[in-house]
Motif scaffolding. Structure first.
Motif, PDB file in Angstrom:
ATOM      1  N   UNK A  48      -9.578 -14.102   6.030  1.00 55.29           N
ATOM      2  CA  UNK A  48      -9.225 -14.679   7.333  1.00 55.29           C
ATOM      3  C   UNK A  48     -10.158 -14.149   8.421  1.00 55.29           C
ATOM      4  N   UNK A  49     -10.408 -12.839   8.390  1.00 56.22           N
ATOM      5  CA  UNK A  49     -11.335 -12.231   9.351  1.00 56.22           C
ATOM      6  C   UNK A  49     -12.736 -12.802   9.192  1.00 56.22           C
ATOM      7  N   UNK A  50     -13.183 -12.948   7.941  1.00 57.93           N
ATOM      8  CA  UNK A  50     -14.500 -13.527   7.682  1.00 57.93           C
ATOM      9  C   UNK A  50     -14.590 -14.951   8.214  1.00 57.93           C
ATOM     10  N   UNK A  51     -13.494 -15.704   8.043  1.00 61.26           N
ATOM     11  CA  UNK A  51     -13.463 -17.067   8.562  1.00 61.26           C
ATOM     12  C   UNK A  51     -13.574 -17.096  10.076  1.00 61.26           C
ATOM     13  N   UNK A  71      -4.136  -5.255  -3.104  1.00 64.49           N
ATOM     14  CA  UNK A  71      -5.521  -5.695  -3.226  1.00 64.49           C
ATOM     15  C   UNK A  71      -5.651  -7.195  -2.963  1.00 64.49           C
ATOM     16  N   UNK A  72      -4.724  -7.974  -3.507  1.00 66.36           N
ATOM     17  CA  UNK A  72      -4.775  -9.425  -3.324  1.00 66.36           C
ATOM     18  C   UNK A  72      -4.574  -9.804  -1.863  1.00 66.36           C
ATOM     19  N   UNK A  73      -3.603  -9.184  -1.231  1.00 68.21           N
ATOM     20  CA  UNK A  73      -3.336  -9.529   0.170  1.00 68.21           C
ATOM     21  C   UNK A  73      -4.433  -9.001   1.101  1.00 68.21           C
ATOM     22  N   UNK A  74      -5.016  -7.878   0.747  1.00 74.22           N
ATOM     23  CA  UNK A  74      -6.152  -7.381   1.529  1.00 74.22           C
ATOM     24  C   UNK A  74      -7.316  -8.367   1.452  1.00 74.22           C
ATOM     25  N   UNK A  75      -7.526  -8.950   0.283  1.00 69.81           N
ATOM     26  CA  UNK A  75      -8.576  -9.964   0.124  1.00 69.81           C
ATOM     27  C   UNK A  75      -8.313 -11.172   1.017  1.00 69.81           C
ATOM     28  N   UNK A  87       0.831  -1.204   0.000  1.00 71.20           N
ATOM     29  CA  UNK A  87       0.000   0.000   0.000  1.00 71.20           C
ATOM     30  C   UNK A  87       0.868   1.258   0.000  1.00 71.20           C
ATOM     31  N   UNK A  88       1.953   1.211   0.745  1.00 74.66           N
ATOM     32  CA  UNK A  88       2.870   2.366   0.790  1.00 74.66           C
ATOM     33  C   UNK A  88       3.419   2.661  -0.604  1.00 74.66           C
ATOM     34  N   UNK A  89       3.934   1.629  -1.274  1.00 74.73           N
ATOM     35  CA  UNK A  89       4.511   1.828  -2.606  1.00 74.73           C
ATOM     36  C   UNK A  89       3.448   2.202  -3.632  1.00 74.73           C
ATOM     37  N   UNK A  90       2.238   1.679  -3.439  1.00 72.61           N
ATOM     38  CA  UNK A  90       1.160   2.012  -4.373  1.00 72.61           C
ATOM     39  C   UNK A  90       0.745   3.473  -4.244  1.00 72.61           C
ATOM     40  N   UNK A  91       0.709   3.983  -3.013  1.00 70.91           N
ATOM     41  CA  UNK A  91       0.238   5.357  -2.767  1.00 70.91           C
ATOM     42  C   UNK A  91       1.327   6.393  -3.030  1.00 70.91           C
TER      43      UNK A  91
END
Length: 252
Positions: A196-199, A187-191, A171-175
């Motif tokens: 994991x949280x949903x689980x 985005x992939x790692x956020x998913x 996210x740092x490098x993206x922003x």
């Protein structure tokens, strides 16, 4: 004419790669859901012991030992040992003498995990908690050691600290660096993290309502992951066949 054929071949190859990538992300999401689910399940139904998060078990071991609660501290040791054994077994399967017999250990690991969790669901609550947590920790270690790559990045399906660090860095490098690849990675790692949280949420709600049999939901999710993994494996020979056919057509 050769240029047009080459262009068409490259487009077809990219299409296959895109499909494989999508399936890999979906597979990672499903495994992360199971990872969060099992930690919530064992923590709620099996005396506050984590099946996957060995960092949590080590911390609780230290806390209970510092408080002089040696019996409760001991409860956190067997899952840690089982996790270590699970990693050792996975690495053993990767040795040449086993690869020739078991070329695709990933599917075997998923099937084993599905069967074990189904059996765990049949065990009554009177069965010692340690037996259940040790069993789940073992198969969780098999999973985390067998599925370690998301597209091209290392990740973890049974715990989320490393994934959170990777997502934050991306996210740092993206922003601040306008890095498109970093945005894609974030985005992939956020998913994966949200999965994991949903689980964990699903595991908590289902365990409160269904008790020990809630683990069957995790088995169902793993079965879906197995179907996706199996379909990916079947695409590989098809992709190879199409590639060879187009190369032959280009030559002649």
């Amino acid at each position: 004419m050769l240029t047009n054929k080459s262009s068409y071949f490259l487009q077809l190859t990219k299409r296959f790669k895109k499909a494989a990538t999508a399936n890999s992300v979906i597979l990672g999401i499903l495994l992360a859901i199971v990872g969060g689910f099992l930690d919530a399940y064992t923590y709620i139904s099996r005396n506050g012991v984590f099946a996957n998060a060995q960092s949590g078990n080590i911390v609780l071991l230290g806390v209970k030992a510092a408080q002089g609660q040696w019996t409760e501290a001991f409860l956190h040791i067997p899952p840690i040992v089982a996790f270590i054994l699970g990693v050792a077994v996975t690495e053993t399967f990767k040795q040449p003498r086993f690869v020739s017999v078991l070329p695709d250990t990933s599917r075997i690991v998923l099937l084993l995990e599905i069967v074990v969790l189904i059996i765990v669901g049949f065990l009554p609550s009177s069965v010692p908690n340690m037996l259940v947590t040790v069993t789940i920790s073992f198969v969780a270690a098999l999973q985390v050691s067998s599925f370690r790559t998301l597209i091209k990045w290392s990740y973890n399906t049974t715990m989320t600290t490393g994934n959170l660090r990777t997502a934050s860095q991306a996210a740092y490098y993206a922003i601040f660096k306008r890095d498109e690849n970093a945005a894609y990675q974030c985005l992939r790692f956020t998913a994966i993290i949200l999965s994991f949280l949903s689980g964990a949420l699903l595991g908590s709600i289902s365990t409160f309502n269904l008790g020990t049999k809630a683990v069957w939901l995790a088995s169902a999710i793993l079965f879906l992951a197995f179907v996706i993994l199996n379909s990916e494996s079947q695409k590989k020979p098809l992709k190879s066949l199409i590639s060879k056919a187009f190369f032959i057509k280009l030559i002649f």
